[in-house]
Each structure stands twice: as C-alpha cells, then as structure tokens.
Design a protein around this motif. Structure first.
Motif, PDB file in Angstrom:
ATOM      1  N   LYS A  45     -57.542  86.818   3.291  1.00 11.73           N
ATOM      2  CA  LYS A  45     -58.740  86.132   3.748  1.00 11.73           C
ATOM      3  C   LYS A  45     -58.458  85.458   5.079  1.00 11.73           C
ATOM      4  O   LYS A  45     -57.359  84.953   5.302  1.00 11.73           O
ATOM      5  CB  LYS A  45     -59.146  85.095   2.699  1.00 11.73           C
ATOM      6  N   ALA A  46     -59.451  85.445   5.971  1.00 18.28           N
ATOM      7  CA  ALA A  46     -59.331  84.761   7.262  1.00 18.28           C
ATOM      8  C   ALA A  46     -60.450  83.742   7.387  1.00 18.28           C
ATOM      9  O   ALA A  46     -61.591  84.001   6.990  1.00 18.28           O
ATOM     10  CB  ALA A  46     -59.393  85.763   8.405  1.00 18.28           C
ATOM     11  N   LEU A  47     -60.106  82.580   7.911  1.00 21.57           N
ATOM     12  CA  LEU A  47     -61.061  81.499   8.124  1.00 21.57           C
ATOM     13  C   LEU A  47     -61.173  81.201   9.607  1.00 21.57           C
ATOM     14  O   LEU A  47     -60.200  81.319  10.350  1.00 21.57           O
ATOM     15  CB  LEU A  47     -60.614  80.232   7.387  1.00 21.57           C
ATOM     16  N   ASP A  48     -62.366  80.772  10.040  1.00 24.46           N
ATOM     17  CA  ASP A  48     -62.500  80.334  11.425  1.00 24.46           C
ATOM     18  C   ASP A  48     -62.090  78.867  11.534  1.00 24.46           C
ATOM     19  O   ASP A  48     -61.651  78.259  10.547  1.00 24.46           O
ATOM     20  CB  ASP A  48     -63.924  80.600  11.952  1.00 24.46           C
ATOM     21  N   SER A  49     -62.252  78.279  12.717  1.00 23.80           N
ATOM     22  CA  SER A  49     -61.808  76.899  12.950  1.00 23.80           C
ATOM     23  C   SER A  49     -62.577  75.879  12.112  1.00 23.80           C
ATOM     24  O   SER A  49     -62.104  74.766  11.906  1.00 23.80           O
ATOM     25  CB  SER A  49     -61.914  76.548  14.432  1.00 23.80           C
ATOM     26  N   LYS A  50     -63.745  76.269  11.594  1.00 25.22           N
ATOM     27  CA  LYS A  50     -64.542  75.369  10.754  1.00 25.22           C
ATOM     28  C   LYS A  50     -64.345  75.665   9.271  1.00 25.22           C
ATOM     29  O   LYS A  50     -65.102  75.208   8.435  1.00 25.22           O
ATOM     30  CB  LYS A  50     -66.020  75.483  11.131  1.00 25.22           C
ATOM     31  N   LYS A  51     -63.350  76.462   8.980  1.00 25.46           N
ATOM     32  CA  LYS A  51     -62.983  76.832   7.603  1.00 25.46           C
ATOM     33  C   LYS A  51     -64.022  77.722   6.923  1.00 25.46           C
ATOM     34  O   LYS A  51     -64.096  77.789   5.702  1.00 25.46           O
ATOM     35  CB  LYS A  51     -62.697  75.596   6.754  1.00 25.46           C
ATOM     36  N   ASN A  52     -64.832  78.410   7.719  1.00 26.93           N
ATOM     37  CA  ASN A  52     -65.759  79.402   7.179  1.00 26.93           C
ATOM     38  C   ASN A  52     -65.014  80.727   7.025  1.00 26.93           C
ATOM     39  O   ASN A  52     -64.248  81.121   7.901  1.00 26.93           O
ATOM     40  CB  ASN A  52     -66.957  79.614   8.120  1.00 26.93           C
ATOM     41  N   THR A  53     -65.286  81.417   5.946  1.00 29.79           N
ATOM     42  CA  THR A  53     -64.647  82.707   5.707  1.00 29.79           C
ATOM     43  C   THR A  53     -65.250  83.741   6.649  1.00 29.79           C
ATOM     44  O   THR A  53     -66.464  83.928   6.683  1.00 29.79           O
ATOM     45  CB  THR A  53     -64.837  83.144   4.242  1.00 29.79           C
ATOM     46  N   VAL A  54     -64.386  84.421   7.417  1.00 26.70           N
ATOM     47  CA  VAL A  54     -64.848  85.454   8.336  1.00 26.70           C
ATOM     48  C   VAL A  54     -64.370  86.847   7.924  1.00 26.70           C
ATOM     49  O   VAL A  54     -64.833  87.846   8.454  1.00 26.70           O
ATOM     50  CB  VAL A  54     -64.415  85.156   9.794  1.00 26.70           C
TER      51      VAL A  54
END
Length: 165
Positions: A45-54
C-alpha cells in the motif's frame, strides 16, 4: 542426466538445488496455506503526504497445487518436529509468540579452495488470523538450526505484538 542417486540426495535435502530465499518463502507459504502459490510483491500500500491511500496491491494467485492431506499432513508434521520435536534441528526457533513449523538447511560449498557453509531456516506459523512465512539465509554460518533458527525467533519476537488479535 538425472539418476536414482540424484533422487536419493534430493529426498534428504542434499544435491544440486538452486533457489532464492524468496522462492523458498513462497513454497513454505504454499505448504502453510494448502497449496496456493502467490505472486510476491514489495509494496502492499502507498499513502500520500496526507495519509490518503493512493495505491493498494491485491494478492495475485500465481498457481494452485493440489496437495491432498495424505501428502501435506506428513510434511507439516515433519516441519513441526523440526522446531518442537525432541530431536528437532531448529529448537532454537521456538517462541511463545508464534507456533512455528520449519526446515533447516546447510549447504557446504567451496569458494577459492576453502570450504564454507551457507545456512538457512525456512518456516511458517499462524498468528491470530494471519499466516507468516519466513526464510533466514546466512552465508558462512554454522548450521540452519544453530545460526538461522535463533534469528527467526528474534524476528518474530520483535515483529509480532505481545497479544494476538
């Protein structure tokens, strides 16, 4: 050419076997789960800087092997004995954190005219709802049970929480 002697060697874990620690881990996981071989991946899993799953990687079945209980059960029992049996070669992997099943190995090789040992311990165990598979490989070790099994124990003791969910 393959001959009867080669079959005898392979059946006791000797002879010419070439596989990576990752390949060994996949096979150990398939023994644990009843025969499903999954495609390995590095990123789940990858998250953006706002901890949203991308990005989320879904498990992908590479192949299923039919392993009837008459074949699979004795293999699992043998792997249980490796860690928990009176004469088990990987007793140093035993930990109250996870009940492990394993296989040790020691490959004697020559490098520059000198003998050395590559050692490994492949294992699986169930923890709560999850199944874990692990291979520890150490160049220039003593044996799979003496060198690698304690590393597997240390890994699970550090990785797993104290209480199962």
């Amino acid at each position: 050419k393959w001959n009867v002697f080669d079959t005898a060697l392979i059946s006791i874990g000797q002879g010419d076997v070439n596989l990576t620690p990752l390949q060994a881990t996949l096979y150990i996981a398939a023994i644990a789960n009843g025969g499903t071989l999954y495609r390995p991946y590095i990123l789940k899993k990858a998250l953006d800087s706002k901890k949203n799953t991308v990005f989320v990687r879904k498990s992908e079945v590479k192949r299923k092997v039919k392993l009837p209980p008459a074949i699979l059960d004795p293999v699992r029992e043998g792997m249980r004995e490796v860690v928990h049996g009176a004469r088990g070669s990987a007793k140093k992997a035993d930990t109250p954190k996870i009940y492990l099943y394993g296989k040790t190995g020691t490959a004697e090789i020559r490098v520059g005219g000198r003998k050395r040992k590559n050692t490994w311990f492949a294992c699986y165990g169930y923890y709560g709802e999850k199944t874990y598979a692990l291979v520890v490989f150490v160049e220039n070790g003593v044996s799979g049970g003496k060198t690698c099994a304690p590393i597997a124990k240390a890994f699970f003791n550090a990785w797993l929480p104290d209480k199962q969910k």
